[in-house]
Design a protein around this motif. Structure first.
Motif, PDB file in Angstrom:
ATOM      1  N   ALA A 117       0.865  -1.176   0.000  1.00 50.01           N
ATOM      2  CA  ALA A 117       0.000   0.000   0.000  1.00 50.01           C
ATOM      3  C   ALA A 117       0.899   1.222   0.000  1.00 50.01           C
ATOM      4  N   ILE A 118       0.340   2.365  -0.426  1.00 46.20           N
ATOM      5  CA  ILE A 118       1.095   3.610  -0.440  1.00 46.20           C
ATOM      6  C   ILE A 118       0.221   4.720   0.120  1.00 46.20           C
ATOM      7  N   SER A 119       0.816   5.593   0.904  1.00 46.62           N
ATOM      8  CA  SER A 119       0.059   6.674   1.538  1.00 46.62           C
ATOM      9  C   SER A 119      -0.408   7.682   0.499  1.00 46.62           C
ATOM     10  N   ALA A 120      -1.394   8.488   0.877  1.00 49.93           N
ATOM     11  CA  ALA A 120      -1.977   9.460  -0.052  1.00 49.93           C
ATOM     12  C   ALA A 120      -0.941  10.459  -0.551  1.00 49.93           C
ATOM     13  N   ASP A 121       0.011  10.820   0.296  1.00 46.84           N
ATOM     14  CA  ASP A 121       1.027  11.773  -0.134  1.00 46.84           C
ATOM     15  C   ASP A 121       2.178  11.105  -0.876  1.00 46.84           C
ATOM     16  N   GLY A 122       2.102   9.791  -1.025  1.00 49.29           N
ATOM     17  CA  GLY A 122       3.090   9.057  -1.795  1.00 49.29           C
ATOM     18  C   GLY A 122       4.430   8.897  -1.126  1.00 49.29           C
ATOM     19  N   GLN A 123       4.517   9.217   0.156  1.00 54.76           N
ATOM     20  CA  GLN A 123       5.814   9.209   0.836  1.00 54.76           C
ATOM     21  C   GLN A 123       6.073   7.954   1.664  1.00 54.76           C
ATOM     22  N   THR A 124       5.022   7.227   1.983  1.00 52.12           N
ATOM     23  CA  THR A 124       5.180   6.046   2.837  1.00 52.12           C
ATOM     24  C   THR A 124       4.633   4.811   2.132  1.00 52.12           C
ATOM     25  N   ILE A 125       5.434   3.780   2.104  1.00 54.36           N
ATOM     26  CA  ILE A 125       5.027   2.516   1.512  1.00 54.36           C
ATOM     27  C   ILE A 125       4.933   1.479   2.618  1.00 54.36           C
ATOM     28  N   VAL A 126       3.898   0.675   2.562  1.00 51.67           N
ATOM     29  CA  VAL A 126       3.678  -0.373   3.546  1.00 51.67           C
ATOM     30  C   VAL A 126       3.655  -1.707   2.824  1.00 51.67           C
ATOM     31  N   SER A 127       4.245  -2.704   3.442  1.00 48.61           N
ATOM     32  CA  SER A 127       4.206  -4.043   2.867  1.00 48.61           C
ATOM     33  C   SER A 127       3.981  -5.071   3.962  1.00 48.61           C
ATOM     34  N   GLY A 128       3.332  -6.141   3.591  1.00 41.46           N
ATOM     35  CA  GLY A 128       3.094  -7.246   4.522  1.00 41.46           C
ATOM     36  C   GLY A 128       3.461  -8.544   3.854  1.00 41.46           C
ATOM     37  N   GLY A 129       3.986  -9.468   4.639  1.00 39.46           N
ATOM     38  CA  GLY A 129       4.508 -10.653   3.995  1.00 39.46           C
ATOM     39  C   GLY A 129       4.274 -11.964   4.704  1.00 39.46           C
ATOM     40  N   LEU A 130       4.714 -12.990   4.019  1.00 36.98           N
ATOM     41  CA  LEU A 130       4.588 -14.345   4.517  1.00 36.98           C
ATOM     42  C   LEU A 130       5.442 -14.568   5.763  1.00 36.98           C
ATOM     43  N   ASP A 131       6.384 -13.657   6.006  1.00 32.71           N
ATOM     44  CA  ASP A 131       7.221 -13.765   7.201  1.00 32.71           C
ATOM     45  C   ASP A 131       6.526 -13.225   8.452  1.00 32.71           C
ATOM     46  N   GLY A 132       5.268 -12.785   8.293  1.00 32.97           N
ATOM     47  CA  GLY A 132       4.493 -12.322   9.436  1.00 32.97           C
ATOM     48  C   GLY A 132       4.750 -10.901   9.860  1.00 32.97           C
ATOM     49  N   THR A 133       5.497 -10.151   9.073  1.00 29.23           N
ATOM     50  CA  THR A 133       5.812  -8.772   9.439  1.00 29.23           C
ATOM     51  C   THR A 133       5.124  -7.770   8.518  1.00 29.23           C
ATOM     52  N   TYR A 135       1.272 -15.455   8.791  1.00 29.56           N
ATOM     53  CA  TYR A 135       1.657 -14.498   7.768  1.00 29.56           C
ATOM     54  C   TYR A 135       0.656 -13.353   7.636  1.00 29.56           C
ATOM     55  N   VAL A 136       1.141 -12.234   7.110  1.00 33.66           N
ATOM     56  CA  VAL A 136       0.318 -11.049   6.858  1.00 33.66           C
ATOM     57  C   VAL A 136      -0.160 -11.114   5.412  1.00 33.66           C
ATOM     58  N   ASN A 137      -1.478 -11.150   5.224  1.00 33.38           N
ATOM     59  CA  ASN A 137      -2.046 -11.270   3.894  1.00 33.38           C
ATOM     60  C   ASN A 137      -2.350  -9.935   3.238  1.00 33.38           C
ATOM     61  N   SER A 138      -2.640  -8.911   4.047  1.00 27.06           N
ATOM     62  CA  SER A 138      -3.098  -7.651   3.475  1.00 27.06           C
ATOM     63  C   SER A 138      -2.735  -6.490   4.370  1.00 27.06           C
ATOM     64  N   VAL A 139      -2.395  -5.357   3.739  1.00 26.64           N
ATOM     65  CA  VAL A 139      -2.114  -4.127   4.480  1.00 26.64           C
ATOM     66  C   VAL A 139      -2.826  -2.955   3.807  1.00 26.64           C
ATOM     67  N   ALA A 140      -3.138  -1.944   4.603  1.00 23.33           N
ATOM     68  CA  ALA A 140      -3.723  -0.698   4.111  1.00 23.33           C
ATOM     69  C   ALA A 140      -3.193   0.430   4.972  1.00 23.33           C
ATOM     70  N   ILE A 141      -3.240   1.650   4.439  1.00 23.02           N
ATOM     71  CA  ILE A 141      -2.773   2.808   5.187  1.00 23.02           C
ATOM     72  C   ILE A 141      -3.824   3.907   5.074  1.00 23.02           C
ATOM     73  N   SER A 142      -4.049   4.609   6.179  1.00 26.48           N
ATOM     74  CA  SER A 142      -5.071   5.654   6.209  1.00 26.48           C
ATOM     75  C   SER A 142      -4.679   6.821   5.317  1.00 26.48           C
ATOM     76  N   ALA A 143      -5.676   7.628   4.950  1.00 23.55           N
ATOM     77  CA  ALA A 143      -5.442   8.749   4.041  1.00 23.55           C
ATOM     78  C   ALA A 143      -4.433   9.742   4.606  1.00 23.55           C
ATOM     79  N   ASP A 144      -4.424   9.918   5.925  1.00 27.78           N
ATOM     80  CA  ASP A 144      -3.471  10.854   6.528  1.00 27.78           C
ATOM     81  C   ASP A 144      -2.115  10.223   6.791  1.00 27.78           C
ATOM     82  N   GLY A 145      -1.990   8.934   6.444  1.00 26.21           N
ATOM     83  CA  GLY A 145      -0.710   8.253   6.569  1.00 26.21           C
ATOM     84  C   GLY A 145      -0.291   7.922   7.977  1.00 26.21           C
ATOM     85  N   GLN A 146      -1.202   8.043   8.935  1.00 28.57           N
ATOM     86  CA  GLN A 146      -0.830   7.860  10.336  1.00 28.57           C
ATOM     87  C   GLN A 146      -1.221   6.505  10.917  1.00 28.57           C
ATOM     88  N   MET A 147      -2.057   5.760  10.200  1.00 27.54           N
ATOM     89  CA  MET A 147      -2.494   4.470  10.731  1.00 27.54           C
ATOM     90  C   MET A 147      -2.367   3.395   9.675  1.00 27.54           C
TER      91      MET A 147
END
Length: 319
Positions: free
Chosen positions: A123-139, A160-172
């Protein structure tokens, strides 16, 4: 704008739909195998897809390709995302990397490496500055556009982590995992609530509303679930899929949820009393009971629909 739905499936196609369930174009074909993930830009003009063939592909609403397939992943692409300004594409794959691209298909940084196994979701934050990833390693991992990590890996899921999302303000950050839980985190990797429990098995997909107040999840138990930030359920589980729910999304106004499942269907759900009332009023607008109400109950119902939805011109034509 909540008017276009995009889906990808094991038949190798990407499909576009309107809210009435009608297709908006011929199926988008090009992937050589399963389409694992799709995303659409905020302006609705660019569609991104990632597939089992290891490519990321860009399309317009007419189904035309916008660039040569983006090649770099050495194994299937499991997840794609696009920034709010439509300029940055993120992909994650079974080669354990997260990759950044521009619309011309050029890489924007060295592959982001850190996951010890498949990257299941990005996932990527609305301002494009933060990228989030989740993986089979559970992180869950946080990165900037230069590929640097922004925090220690977020650990808590017991599988494992199957899915990630990030809030519009990039804080959660929201994550869903194989342990059946949905979890909330801040950018420092601290948990914001107790794990959200309710799914009877794996959570396959999570999403968060634009205002950051509603979380949606879908899982192997075939349900779609809604939560607030305190981890309380907001409604009864949404049931209808005849198999697992593999993907969920929520409209910008938070009133419509979309889910895709193992039964090959895409389903739309409306949330909030206004949305449900609008459905009822739209369906009954030209019903004889409403065009010529005979009872006090019917007259009262007409007044409710007029108050909230029907224009003055429609009122006059219906009197």
């Amino acid at each position: 704008d909540g008017q276009t739905i995009v889906s990808g499936g094991r038949d190798g196609t990407v499909r576009l739909w309107n809210l009435q369930g009608q297709t908006l174009a011929e199926p988008l074909r090009g992937h050589q195998g399963d389409v694992n993930s799709v995303a659409i830009s905020a302006d609705g003009q660019t569609i991104v897809s990632g597939g089992r063939d290891g490519t990321v592909r860009l399309w317009n609403l007419q189904g035309q390709t916008l660039a040569e397939p983006l090649r770099g992943h050495e194994r299937p692409v499991s997840s794609v995302a696009i920034s709010a300004d439509g300029q940055t594409i993120v992909s994650g794959g079974n080669d354990r990397t997260v990759r950044l691209w521009n619309l011309q298909g050029q890489t924007l940084a060295e592959p982001l490496r850190g996951h010890e196994n498949y990257v299941n979701s990005v996932a990527i934050s609305a301002d494009g500055q933060t990228i989030v990833s989740g993986g089979l390693d559970g992180t869950v991992r946080l990165w900037n556009l230069q590929g640097q990590t922004l925090a220690e890996p977020l650990r808590g899921h017991e599988n494992y982590v199957n899915s990630v999302a990030i809030s519009a303000d990039g804080q959660m950050i929201v994550s869903g995992g194989g342990d059946g839980t949905v979890r909330l985190w801040n950018l420092q990797g601290q948990t914001l609530a107790e794990p959200l429990r309710g799914h009877e098995n794996y959570v396959y997909s999570v999403a968060i509303s634009a205002d950051g107040q509603t979380i949606v999840s879908g899982g192997l138990d075939g349900t779609v679930r809604l939560w607030n930030l305190q981890g309380q359920t907001l409604a009864e589980p949404l049931r209808g899929h005849e198999g697992y729910v593999s993907s969920v999304a929520i409209s910008a106004d938070g009133q419509m949820i979309v889910s895709g499942g193992g039964d090959g269907t895409v389903r739309l759900w409306r949330g909030g009393w206004r949305a449900w009332l609008q459905v009822c009023c739209d369906r009954l607008r030209y019903h004889p009971i409403f065009t010529n109400p005979q009872t006090e109950e019917a007259k009262a119902a007409c007044e409710v629909c007029r108050k909230y939805f029907w224009s003055k011109e429609e009122d006059k034509s219906g009197d």
